[in-house]
Design a protein around this motif. Structure first.
Motif, PDB file in Angstrom:
ATOM      1  N   VAL A 318       0.860  -1.181   0.000  1.00 57.41           N
ATOM      2  CA  VAL A 318       0.000   0.000   0.000  1.00 57.41           C
ATOM      3  C   VAL A 318       0.895   1.230   0.000  1.00 57.41           C
ATOM      4  N   GLY A 319       0.755   2.062  -1.015  1.00 54.40           N
ATOM      5  CA  GLY A 319       1.551   3.283  -1.101  1.00 54.40           C
ATOM      6  C   GLY A 319       0.656   4.488  -1.284  1.00 54.40           C
ATOM      7  N   HIS A 320       0.875   5.495  -0.459  1.00 52.74           N
ATOM      8  CA  HIS A 320       0.120   6.741  -0.584  1.00 52.74           C
ATOM      9  C   HIS A 320       1.010   7.815  -1.191  1.00 52.74           C
ATOM     10  N   THR A 341      -1.387  -8.232  -3.664  1.00 51.03           N
ATOM     11  CA  THR A 341      -2.260  -7.065  -3.790  1.00 51.03           C
ATOM     12  C   THR A 341      -1.422  -5.801  -3.778  1.00 51.03           C
ATOM     13  N   ILE A 342      -1.723  -4.885  -4.696  1.00 49.11           N
ATOM     14  CA  ILE A 342      -1.032  -3.592  -4.752  1.00 49.11           C
ATOM     15  C   ILE A 342      -2.093  -2.501  -4.716  1.00 49.11           C
ATOM     16  N   VAL A 343      -1.948  -1.570  -3.775  1.00 50.46           N
ATOM     17  CA  VAL A 343      -2.894  -0.465  -3.635  1.00 50.46           C
ATOM     18  C   VAL A 343      -2.125   0.843  -3.747  1.00 50.46           C
ATOM     19  N   HIS A 344      -2.466   1.657  -4.739  1.00 50.79           N
ATOM     20  CA  HIS A 344      -1.894   2.989  -4.894  1.00 50.79           C
ATOM     21  C   HIS A 344      -2.961   4.011  -4.535  1.00 50.79           C
ATOM     22  N   MET A 345      -2.719   4.779  -3.499  1.00 52.69           N
ATOM     23  CA  MET A 345      -3.667   5.813  -3.079  1.00 52.69           C
ATOM     24  C   MET A 345      -3.144   7.171  -3.531  1.00 52.69           C
ATOM     25  N   ALA A 346      -3.815   7.760  -4.526  1.00 51.93           N
ATOM     26  CA  ALA A 346      -3.407   9.066  -5.055  1.00 51.93           C
ATOM     27  C   ALA A 346      -1.923   9.060  -5.411  1.00 51.93           C
ATOM     28  N   SER A 347      -1.542   8.178  -6.300  1.00 56.18           N
ATOM     29  CA  SER A 347      -0.135   7.979  -6.655  1.00 56.18           C
ATOM     30  C   SER A 347       0.506   9.245  -7.208  1.00 56.18           C
ATOM     31  N   ALA A 348       1.699   9.543  -6.692  1.00 56.00           N
ATOM     32  CA  ALA A 348       2.471  10.683  -7.193  1.00 56.00           C
ATOM     33  C   ALA A 348       3.462  10.275  -8.266  1.00 56.00           C
ATOM     34  N   ASP A 349       3.440   9.007  -8.669  1.00 54.51           N
ATOM     35  CA  ASP A 349       4.335   8.559  -9.728  1.00 54.51           C
ATOM     36  C   ASP A 349       3.682   8.810 -11.088  1.00 54.51           C
ATOM     37  N   ARG A 413       0.840  12.584 -13.533  1.00 51.94           N
ATOM     38  CA  ARG A 413       0.638  11.756 -12.341  1.00 51.94           C
ATOM     39  C   ARG A 413      -0.435  10.696 -12.575  1.00 51.94           C
ATOM     40  N   ALA A 414      -0.102   9.467 -12.202  1.00 51.80           N
ATOM     41  CA  ALA A 414      -1.047   8.354 -12.334  1.00 51.80           C
ATOM     42  C   ALA A 414      -2.162   8.436 -11.298  1.00 51.80           C
ATOM     43  N   GLY A 415      -1.967   9.215 -10.242  1.00 58.94           N
ATOM     44  CA  GLY A 415      -2.957   9.303  -9.172  1.00 58.94           C
ATOM     45  C   GLY A 415      -4.050  10.313  -9.409  1.00 58.94           C
ATOM     46  N   ARG A 416      -4.043  10.993 -10.559  1.00 61.82           N
ATOM     47  CA  ARG A 416      -5.125  11.909 -10.933  1.00 61.82           C
ATOM     48  C   ARG A 416      -6.025  11.211 -11.952  1.00 61.82           C
ATOM     49  N   TRP A 417      -7.286  11.079 -11.626  1.00 59.29           N
ATOM     50  CA  TRP A 417      -8.184  10.375 -12.530  1.00 59.29           C
ATOM     51  C   TRP A 417      -8.287  11.078 -13.880  1.00 59.29           C
TER      52      TRP A 417
END
Length: 465
Positions: A318-320, A341-349, A413-417
């Motif tokens: 889990v990475g925020h 399981t991999i969880v990206h919360m609002a990914s900055a990558d 950024r991948a964390g922006r829909w």
């Protein structure tokens, strides 16, 4: 005289805030964390003593370097001080497995940037017992130095062009002056960028088409929905009221924050590969060099534990925010780790790194599931910080609009829909049905970038559906 007193008062308050002591850590919590200093070293932990992630950094560097210089096969775990900690953690994992049918579902949590030392440790103390009770998981928190003040200070006094410099402290006034003058020179561009962001996120906003996304038969997308009666009126009024102040703060926010971002990015790498690995090493005659960063050493032992013990180990990553950057590095450098399981919360990558690392890992691991969590685009674009006195938008919008210079859509950024939805077609069909995307609506779930870890991210009901 009054001015002098005022300056001294603010300086005292600033120093007091910076020096806020981290909480004491109990013996049980020790087995649920890996603490890493600014150079990528492991920081030993003693129960009921305060942890200082910045103390004895040079001594830890010297211990690792001495082991590399003297031995052909150095005992890096011993030299780093991680050996005793790992032994205690391994015993705890075995005891946990004995109570859970010989299985360990290990939750590895990677926090993001802008986390102070106190905040990181407080999260461990507040959450590790809850995770043990609420979920069938053994949590391990990776704490690393990502505070904004410390990061910017390191830019001024220690790091030059990606390398540590002993003379940096003497040139720091020039760097500070350049940053301040650069803010002034950058002002027109920052106003244009912020103005365009405001225009695009309001007047020119594209329709969200949530029904089409959620009803897709090709992609697994879930929109959590807006809370009934939720409105943007108050936020809009705040934006208008603070607009005059933003004219002043916007150039400095962008220009002074970028060096801190660069230092944080550096630290997402040094926890795997320390700077000393690239100096005075005979790489031409010894092409295989061990990674000496604390997280690399820990994960090496975890892989050995997985392969050599009779315990079934399943890992949930889990990475925020910037923690997702670290997650992408983990799956690239440790493909043998049984990550289910991999969880990206609002990914900055970037989207490119998601595709090149995590998606590629999933192609080779057909049982791995991915969950990407996002703010509503409206919340993403209109988030307010510092009582609305700084530019609108979440940290991810700042990164896209100022801290980086994306060459293509894939570098955003991948964390922006609003970014991710445009690139879904690049996900290979072989993994498409295992990649899940959840967007939290206005008034539902996290409303700001920094709120994700305030929710039970260890429960599947949070990240899906």
């Amino acid at each position: 005289m009054n001015i002098q007193r005022t300056v001294m008062m603010f300086a005292a308050l600033f120093l007091a805030a910076c020096a806020s002591a981290p909480p004491l850590v109990d013996q049980k919590a020790i087995h649920h964390m890996i603490n890493i200093d600014r150079n990528g070293n492991f920081v030993p932990i003693v129960a009921d003593e305060r942890i200082d992630l910045s103390s004895r950094e040079s001594q830890r560097d010297q211990a690792i370097q001495a082991a590399l210089d003297k031995e052909e096969e150095p005992d890096l775990l011993q030299a780093s001080g991680l050996w005793e900690h790992w032994q205690a953690m391994e015993n705890a994992l075995r005891a946990y497995a004995a109570d859970h049918g010989g299985r360990v579902n290990l939750l590895l949590y990677l926090h993001g940037g802008l986390n102070t030392e106190r905040h990181s440790l407080q999260r461990v103390l507040e959450q590790y017992s809850r995770i043990l009770e609420d979920a069938d998981m053994y949590p391990v928190f990776v704490n690393w130095r990502s505070g904004p003040i410390d990061s910017y200070g390191r830019h001024l006094t220690r790091i030059r062009q990606g390398k540590k410099s002993n003379s940096a402290v003497w040139t720091s006034p020039i760097y500070l002056l350049s940053d301040l003058l650069g803010s002034v020179a950058y002002a027109p561009k920052s106003w244009l960028d912020q103005g365009k962001h405001s225009w695009d996120s309001t007047v020119q906003r594209e329709p969200d088409r949530w029904a089409a996304y959620t009803g897709s038969r090709i992609y697994k997308i879930h929109y959590a929905g807006d809370a009934e009666g939720y409105g943007d009126t108050a936020r809009g009024l705040l934006w208008i009221a603070t607009s005059p102040v933003k004219i002043v703060t916007t150039p400095f926010t962008y220009t002074l924050s970028k060096p801190a971002w660069d230092i944080m990015m550096r630290r997402t790498g040094t926890m795997f590969e320390k700077p000393g690995e690239f100096h005075n090493r005979p790489t031409l005659i010894a092409p295989k060099q061990p990674r000496t960063g604390a997280l690399s050493l820990f994960l090496d032992r975890l892989v050995q534990f997985q392969t050599q013990s009779d315990i079934q180990l399943d890992v949930t990553l889990v990475g925020h925010s910037m923690g997702a950057i670290i997650c992408n590095k983990i799956v690239r450098l440790f493909p043998e780790l049984n990550i289910t399981t991999i969880v990206h919360m609002a990914s900055a990558d970037s989207i490119q790194n998601l595709l090149s690392n995590t998606v590629r890992f999933m192609e080779d691991h057909p049982d791995t599931q991915f969950y990407g969590l996002f703010l509503s685009p409206k919340n993403e674009d209109r988030e307010t910080s510092a009582w609305g006195l700084t530019p609108s938008g979440s940290l991810l919008t700042w990164i896209d609009n100022s801290f980086t210079s994306p060459a293509t859509e894939l570098d955003r950024r991948a964390g922006r829909w609003s970014n991710m939805r445009r690139t879904l077609h690049l996900i290979p069909e072989t993994v498409r049905n295992r990649m899940h995307f959840k967007i939290f609506g206005q008034g539902t779930g996290p409303q700001e970038h920094g709120e994700f870890d305030e929710f039970p991210y260890w429960q599947k009901s949070f990240y899906w559906p």
